[in-house]
Design an enzyme around this catalytic site. Structure first.
Site, PDB file in Angstrom:
ATOM      1  CD  GLN A   1       0.306 -10.757   0.962  1.00  0.00           C
ATOM      2  OE1 GLN A   1      -0.296 -10.661  -0.098  1.00  0.00           O
ATOM      3  NE2 GLN A   1       1.188  -9.856   1.342  1.00  0.00           N
TER       4      GLN A   1
ATOM      5  CB  ALA B   1      -0.943  -0.013   1.200  1.00  0.00           C
ATOM      6  CB  ALA B   2       3.961   2.327   1.453  1.00  0.00           C
TER       7      ALA B   2
ATOM      8  N   GLY C   1       1.136  -8.460  -7.843  1.00  0.00           N
ATOM      9  CA  GLY C   1       2.579  -8.691  -7.647  1.00  0.00           C
ATOM     10  C   GLY C   1       3.061  -9.841  -8.520  1.00  0.00           C
TER      11      GLY C   1
ATOM     12  CG  ASP D   1      -0.546  -7.998 -19.903  1.00  0.00           C
ATOM     13  OD1 ASP D   1       0.541  -7.454 -20.025  1.00  0.00           O
ATOM     14  OD2 ASP D   1      -0.844  -8.702 -18.910  1.00  0.00           O
TER      15      ASP D   1
ATOM     16  CG  MET E   1       6.055   4.152  -7.301  1.00  0.00           C
ATOM     17  SD  MET E   1       5.897   5.939  -7.107  1.00  0.00           S
ATOM     18  CE  MET E   1       5.560   6.430  -8.776  1.00  0.00           C
ATOM     19  CB  ILE E   2       0.748   0.004  -8.169  1.00  0.00           C
ATOM     20  CG1 ILE E   2       1.807  -0.381  -9.205  1.00  0.00           C
ATOM     21  CG2 ILE E   2      -0.645  -0.412  -8.651  1.00  0.00           C
ATOM     22  CD1 ILE E   2       1.995  -1.876  -9.405  1.00  0.00           C
TER      23      ILE E   2
ATOM     24  NE  ARG F   1      15.301 -12.438 -12.781  1.00  0.00           N
ATOM     25  CZ  ARG F   1      15.217 -13.265 -13.796  1.00  0.00           C
ATOM     26  NH1 ARG F   1      14.036 -13.513 -14.337  1.00  0.00           N
ATOM     27  NH2 ARG F   1      16.257 -13.850 -14.295  1.00  0.00           N
TER      28      ARG F   1
ATOM     29  NE  ARG G   1       9.624 -16.949 -15.138  1.00  0.00           N
ATOM     30  CZ  ARG G   1       8.800 -15.924 -15.209  1.00  0.00           C
ATOM     31  NH1 ARG G   1       9.245 -14.702 -15.120  1.00  0.00           N
ATOM     32  NH2 ARG G   1       7.504 -16.128 -15.368  1.00  0.00           N
TER      33      ARG G   1
ATOM     34  CG  HIS H   1       1.573  -9.977 -16.310  1.00  0.00           C
ATOM     35  ND1 HIS H   1       1.207  -9.024 -17.220  1.00  0.00           N
ATOM     36  CD2 HIS H   1       2.475  -9.375 -15.502  1.00  0.00           C
ATOM     37  CE1 HIS H   1       1.842  -7.890 -16.971  1.00  0.00           C
ATOM     38  NE2 HIS H   1       2.623  -8.080 -15.931  1.00  0.00           N
TER      39      HIS H   1
END
Ligand code: LMR
Length: 458
Positions: free
Chosen positions: A223, A123-124, A241, A270, A126-127, A203, A209, A298
């Protein structure tokens, strides 16, 4: 696990509350911390350990000088936090949000809906900084929908989270009834009806990956468990995420009491990118482009489907006849748009991602326009396209506007599309094998195809 006593930031009732009294006739705008693991600067004698699953109790003290200024109908509540530091000996309100108004009479004339709880992780970031203000304004769930925002951050981001909460206060949104901040998902996800899971580790240099899948997978496993334990049984979860499809899979596998179909991986960004590129090529405004499906992951194996897409209601292939452009340039542009953007910005897309989260939610809470559909990554369980079961795969969906969806059946899948879809499916199956230890499906085995990446990795 021991947790810290809560303290108020902004408004809290002067009497104890569990922060959850949705039936209250009071406008109860309050910011409170909920945490089992507070940043070091918040640890100290003023915080008393208590058990995790006890109801949230807000402990506030009253600033006497401010209390004297309140009208008779307003109850005083205070924030013991100043500049991110808890204050145990005195309190300071954040302006108008220090008041609790009895708005029963006004609410009765408004015909507003019952408040909904929306939890946002990362929540902090940029998105979220774009998204939260859209959520609070009413543009997402409607201008008659009061909302409680429950913001999950990390120990590191806690002060920034307070900053976000302060900006929400200062925005005076009438529909924003509660804001809570915390770093324990078991507290923050309590009674969540929507969970927008944005926070994930990017990453880093030298990170494989498989490492990213494991690190982020652990976050989403935790979560998922928290949602399973404390969220609404019908919570809708949108995983943003990255790698979002497999994170969504991990999350749902750790939340067996929540229907798997309630979990989504965000591929709406997308879809929006594909619509923009088709509009650009056809020389039309982008609202003339419809029926665009993103198939699969994605990642750079995603398949933007031009075969079933339409421009002005006509098949795209009738409007854009350059098949080489469609198969190669268009497809690659959409697949790699995120990476190109990172090069320009020096960071991942944020505003357009937030917009696409709004689009994704609105697609589920409003009926899909006749004949159209939208893309979202959902759990494959009885799909009509022959895609492997048990993965989170982006597909064309429609909704009645009730938060649920159905898969669109009448789509054409030709050999080109089938071949491309297969590649994305194989990638997701490999990702699934790689996180078997997090989904309860045995021992992990990582044989990820080397040439596939997140849109941001190039
Ligand atoms: C995007 O598509 O913009 C992001 O998922 C890119 C990324 O890797 O962060």
């Amino acid at each position: 696990m021991a947790v810290a006593e809560l303290s108020c930031h902004g408004l809290c009732s002067s009497s104890a509350t569990n922060g959850n009294n949705h039936g209250s006739s009071f406008l109860s705008s309050k910011l409170y911390r909920s945490s089992s693991f507070l940043p070091s600067h918040l640890h100290g004698s003023q915080f008393q350990p208590r058990q995790r699953h006890h109801p949230l109790k807000l402990v506030c003290s009253t600033a006497p000088n401010q209390a004297q200024q309140q009208s008779q109908t307003a109850q005083v509540a205070v924030s013991p936090s100043v500049n991110g530091k808890p204050k145990s000996d005195s309190s300071q309100c954040y302006g108008v949000f220090c008041l609790t108004y009895d708005l029963k009479a006004e609410d009765e004339t408004r015909s507003w809906k019952k408040m909904i709880n929306v939890a946002v992780s990362g929540a902090a970031g940029m998105i979220s900084n774009h998204l939260l203000f859209k959520l609070a304004s009413g543009e997402v769930f409607g201008y008659d929908q009061p909302i409680a925002l429950r913001l999950l951050g990390s120990e590191k981001s806690f002060e920034a989270l307070e900053g976000v909460a302060m900006e929400l206060e200062d925005s005076l949104y009438p529909l924003l009834r509660e804001v809570s901040i915390g770093i324990d998902p078991y507290e923050v996800f309590k009674d969540a009806e929507w969970a927008l899971l944005i926070g994930a580790k990017p990453r880093g240099p030298g990170m494989e990956r498989a490492d990213l899948l494991d690190i982020n997978g652990q976050i989403f496993a935790e979560q998922g468990k928290a949602l399973n334990a404390v969220a609404s049984r019908n919570v809708k979860v949108i995983v943003v995420g990255n790698p979002c499809n497999t994170n969504a899979l991990i999350c749902l596998k750790n939340a067996p009491n929540i229907p798997a179909r309630n979990f989504h991986a965000l591929t709406r960004l997308d879809e929006n990118r594909a619509k923009c590129q088709l509009a650009l090529k056809a020389g039309v405004f982008y609202d003339k482009v419809s029926n665009v499906t993103i198939w699969g992951n994605h990642s750079t194996t995603q398949v933007p489907d031009f075969l079933n897409a339409k421009i002005h209601g006509l098949p795209v292939t009738k409007v854009i006849t350059d098949m080489k452009w469609l198969k190669e340039e268009f497809t690659e542009k959409v697949q790699k748009r995120g990476g190109v953007l990172i090069k320009k910005w020096g960071r991942s897309s944020a505003a357009s991602t937030a917009v696409s989260i709004v689009d994704a939610i609105r697609s589920l809470v409003t009926p899909t326009p006749e004949g159209d559909w939208f893309s979202t990554g959902v759990y494959t369980s009885g799909n009509p396209y022959g895609i492997a079961e048990g993965i989170v795969f982006s597909m064309p969906c429609r909704s009645k506007g009730d938060g649920d969806y159905e898969l669109v059946e009448d789509v054409i899948i030709d050999d080109y599309l089938r071949q491309r879809i297969k590649k994305s499916e194989e990638e997701l199956l490999a990702e699934k094998r790689c996180v078997a230890h997090l989904t309860g499906e045995g021992i992990a085995y990582c044989d990820l195809p080397e040439d596939t990446m997140l849109p941001g990795e190039q």
